[in-house]
Write a protein that holds these residues in place. Sequence first.
Motif, PDB file in Angstrom:
ATOM      1  N   MET A  44       0.835  -1.204   0.000  1.00 10.83           N
ATOM      2  CA  MET A  44       0.000   0.000   0.000  1.00 10.83           C
ATOM      3  C   MET A  44       0.869   1.253   0.000  1.00 10.83           C
ATOM      4  SD  MET A  44      -2.960   1.319  -0.205  1.00 10.83           S
ATOM      5  CE  MET A  44      -4.069  -0.058   0.125  1.00 10.83           C
ATOM      6  N   ILE A  45       1.961   1.226   0.733  1.00 15.51           N
ATOM      7  CA  ILE A  45       2.865   2.375   0.751  1.00 15.51           C
ATOM      8  C   ILE A  45       3.428   2.619  -0.653  1.00 15.51           C
ATOM      9  CG2 ILE A  45       5.155   3.118   1.567  1.00 15.51           C
ATOM     10  CD1 ILE A  45       4.308   1.961   4.338  1.00 15.51           C
ATOM     11  N   VAL A  46       3.814   1.573  -1.343  1.00 13.81           N
ATOM     12  CA  VAL A  46       4.328   1.704  -2.722  1.00 13.81           C
ATOM     13  C   VAL A  46       3.250   2.311  -3.614  1.00 13.81           C
ATOM     14  CG1 VAL A  46       5.034   0.385  -4.763  1.00 13.81           C
ATOM     15  CG2 VAL A  46       6.060  -0.108  -2.536  1.00 13.81           C
ATOM     16  N   ARG A  47       2.015   1.812  -3.495  1.00 10.68           N
ATOM     17  CA  ARG A  47       0.922   2.334  -4.326  1.00 10.68           C
ATOM     18  C   ARG A  47       0.647   3.808  -4.022  1.00 10.68           C
ATOM     19  NH1 ARG A  47      -3.971  -0.568  -3.290  1.00 10.68           N
ATOM     20  NH2 ARG A  47      -4.812   0.663  -4.972  1.00 10.68           N
ATOM     21  N   LEU A  48       0.649   4.177  -2.738  1.00  9.87           N
ATOM     22  CA  LEU A  48       0.420   5.572  -2.360  1.00  9.87           C
ATOM     23  C   LEU A  48       1.536   6.473  -2.891  1.00  9.87           C
ATOM     24  CD1 LEU A  48      -0.807   5.047   1.306  1.00  9.87           C
ATOM     25  CD2 LEU A  48      -2.184   5.972  -0.575  1.00  9.87           C
ATOM     26  N   GLU A  49       2.758   5.961  -2.863  1.00  8.48           N
ATOM     27  CA  GLU A  49       3.883   6.740  -3.394  1.00  8.48           C
ATOM     28  C   GLU A  49       3.755   6.894  -4.905  1.00  8.48           C
ATOM     29  OE1 GLU A  49       8.712   7.066  -3.000  1.00  8.48           O
ATOM     30  OE2 GLU A  49       7.790   5.080  -2.826  1.00  8.48           O
ATOM     31  N   GLU A  50       3.413   5.812  -5.605  1.00  7.39           N
ATOM     32  CA  GLU A  50       3.242   5.877  -7.062  1.00  7.39           C
ATOM     33  C   GLU A  50       2.133   6.853  -7.447  1.00  7.39           C
ATOM     34  OE1 GLU A  50       2.568   1.774  -8.091  1.00  7.39           O
ATOM     35  OE2 GLU A  50       4.717   1.317  -8.148  1.00  7.39           O
ATOM     36  N   ALA A  51       1.112   6.970  -6.599  1.00  5.83           N
ATOM     37  CA  ALA A  51       0.004   7.880  -6.868  1.00  5.83           C
ATOM     38  C   ALA A  51       0.329   9.324  -6.485  1.00  5.83           C
ATOM     39  CB  ALA A  51      -1.243   7.410  -6.114  1.00  5.83           C
ATOM     40  N   GLY A  52       1.488   9.541  -5.875  1.00  6.53           N
ATOM     41  CA  GLY A  52       1.885  10.891  -5.489  1.00  6.53           C
ATOM     42  C   GLY A  52       1.235  11.375  -4.208  1.00  6.53           C
ATOM     43  N   LEU A  53       0.663  10.471  -3.419  1.00  3.59           N
ATOM     44  CA  LEU A  53       0.000  10.863  -2.175  1.00  3.59           C
ATOM     45  C   LEU A  53       0.966  10.903  -0.994  1.00  3.59           C
ATOM     46  CD1 LEU A  53      -3.344   8.871  -2.612  1.00  3.59           C
ATOM     47  CD2 LEU A  53      -2.780  11.206  -3.342  1.00  3.59           C
ATOM     48  N   ILE A  54       2.054  10.150  -1.098  1.00  2.00           N
ATOM     49  CA  ILE A  54       3.145  10.214  -0.130  1.00  2.00           C
ATOM     50  C   ILE A  54       4.447  10.217  -0.915  1.00  2.00           C
ATOM     51  CG2 ILE A  54       1.834   9.028   1.691  1.00  2.00           C
ATOM     52  CD1 ILE A  54       3.465   6.503   1.146  1.00  2.00           C
ATOM     53  N   THR A  55       5.499  10.617  -0.243  1.00  4.50           N
ATOM     54  CA  THR A  55       6.803  10.622  -0.898  1.00  4.50           C
ATOM     55  C   THR A  55       7.855  10.106   0.063  1.00  4.50           C
ATOM     56  OG1 THR A  55       8.358  11.986  -2.143  1.00  4.50           O
ATOM     57  CG2 THR A  55       7.304  13.032  -0.277  1.00  4.50           C
ATOM     58  N   ALA A  56       8.832   9.407  -0.488  1.00  4.73           N
ATOM     59  CA  ALA A  56       9.927   8.891   0.323  1.00  4.73           C
ATOM     60  C   ALA A  56      10.872  10.021   0.682  1.00  4.73           C
ATOM     61  CB  ALA A  56      10.668   7.788  -0.422  1.00  4.73           C
ATOM     62  N   GLY A  57      11.318   9.979   1.913  1.00  6.57           N
ATOM     63  CA  GLY A  57      12.295  10.966   2.371  1.00  6.57           C
ATOM     64  C   GLY A  57      13.614  10.279   2.654  1.00  6.57           C
ATOM     65  N   ALA A  58      14.233  10.663   3.719  1.00  9.26           N
ATOM     66  CA  ALA A  58      15.533  10.118   4.100  1.00  9.26           C
ATOM     67  C   ALA A  58      15.404   8.666   4.544  1.00  9.26           C
ATOM     68  CB  ALA A  58      16.113  10.954   5.240  1.00  9.26           C
ATOM     69  N   THR A  59      16.516   7.992   4.516  1.00  6.95           N
ATOM     70  CA  THR A  59      16.580   6.634   5.028  1.00  6.95           C
ATOM     71  C   THR A  59      17.285   6.694   6.368  1.00  6.95           C
ATOM     72  OG1 THR A  59      16.667   5.743   2.799  1.00  6.95           O
ATOM     73  CG2 THR A  59      17.430   4.306   4.561  1.00  6.95           C
ATOM     74  N   GLU A  60      16.602   6.178   7.396  1.00  5.84           N
ATOM     75  CA  GLU A  60      17.183   6.176   8.740  1.00  5.84           C
ATOM     76  C   GLU A  60      17.984   4.908   8.947  1.00  5.84           C
ATOM     77  OE1 GLU A  60      13.924   6.438  11.477  1.00  5.84           O
ATOM     78  OE2 GLU A  60      13.643   8.578  11.143  1.00  5.84           O
ATOM     79  N   GLN A  61      19.084   5.032   9.661  1.00  3.46           N
ATOM     80  CA  GLN A  61      19.900   3.864   9.982  1.00  3.46           C
ATOM     81  C   GLN A  61      20.106   3.837  11.486  1.00  3.46           C
ATOM     82  OE1 GLN A  61      21.306   1.298   7.945  1.00  3.46           O
ATOM     83  NE2 GLN A  61      21.562   0.487   9.997  1.00  3.46           N
ATOM     84  N   ASP A  62      19.730   2.739  12.073  1.00  2.00           N
ATOM     85  CA  ASP A  62      19.939   2.489  13.495  1.00  2.00           C
ATOM     86  C   ASP A  62      20.649   1.149  13.567  1.00  2.00           C
ATOM     87  OD1 ASP A  62      19.630   1.518  16.143  1.00  2.00           O
ATOM     88  OD2 ASP A  62      17.881   2.791  16.445  1.00  2.00           O
ATOM     89  N   GLU A  63      21.705   1.071  14.359  1.00  2.00           N
ATOM     90  CA  GLU A  63      22.497  -0.165  14.387  1.00  2.00           C
ATOM     91  C   GLU A  63      21.681  -1.391  14.781  1.00  2.00           C
ATOM     92  OE1 GLU A  63      24.287   1.033  18.714  1.00  2.00           O
ATOM     93  OE2 GLU A  63      24.746   2.100  16.871  1.00  2.00           O
ATOM     94  N   ARG A  64      20.561  -1.197  15.478  1.00  2.00           N
ATOM     95  CA  ARG A  64      19.733  -2.331  15.902  1.00  2.00           C
ATOM     96  C   ARG A  64      18.761  -2.794  14.822  1.00  2.00           C
ATOM     97  NH1 ARG A  64      16.973   0.350  20.788  1.00  2.00           N
ATOM     98  NH2 ARG A  64      17.087   2.020  19.297  1.00  2.00           N
TER      99      ARG A  64
END
Length: 192
Positions: free
Chosen positions: A50-70
Amino acid sequence: MTFRRSTLALAILGLLENGPLHPYGIQRLIKQWGKDQVVNVGQRTSLYRMIVRLEEAGLITAGATEQDERYPERTVYHLTDEGREICREWLAEILTTPRNEFPEFPAGLSFVMLVPPETAGELLGQRRERLTKRIAELQLELRSEVNGQPVPRFALLETEYQVAVAVAEAKWIDSVLHDLRTGTLTWTPGPV
């Protein structure tokens, strides 16, 4: 692109209103806030699709990628202006327009004549018992607290609604059970 409304899509857009989140954070909040009682998240893959579909539709957009060692890398998603607008439109439609949602229980009732009235009474009696337990669970949720403070009513409206529906259903089942016991409701089982 026309995006077909769903409760999961609405939940994702609604949660992103409060700020960017990664998919695990979205899933955690849906569960933590009890929205999984009214939103069918299903498997984690359903959420990611669903997140992929919402992004493809322009309703959400990917931002930064967080990295946590855990944890593995997590992409954070943001709500777009179009996503915010669509979320408000969906919410207005859902709140104003009753819809036939095809729940299973009425479908089952439409074929109850396939079993004897006594069996139907037993089965409905079992449902009534389960409803009693469900009502108690929901009423407990209505009294829940966070950090010693009652959860605000606006955050529990869907639970209030579920209680009202369950209580009405239990009352209706009681009347059907009464009619089955007294013989004012009966049938001969057989093919439809």
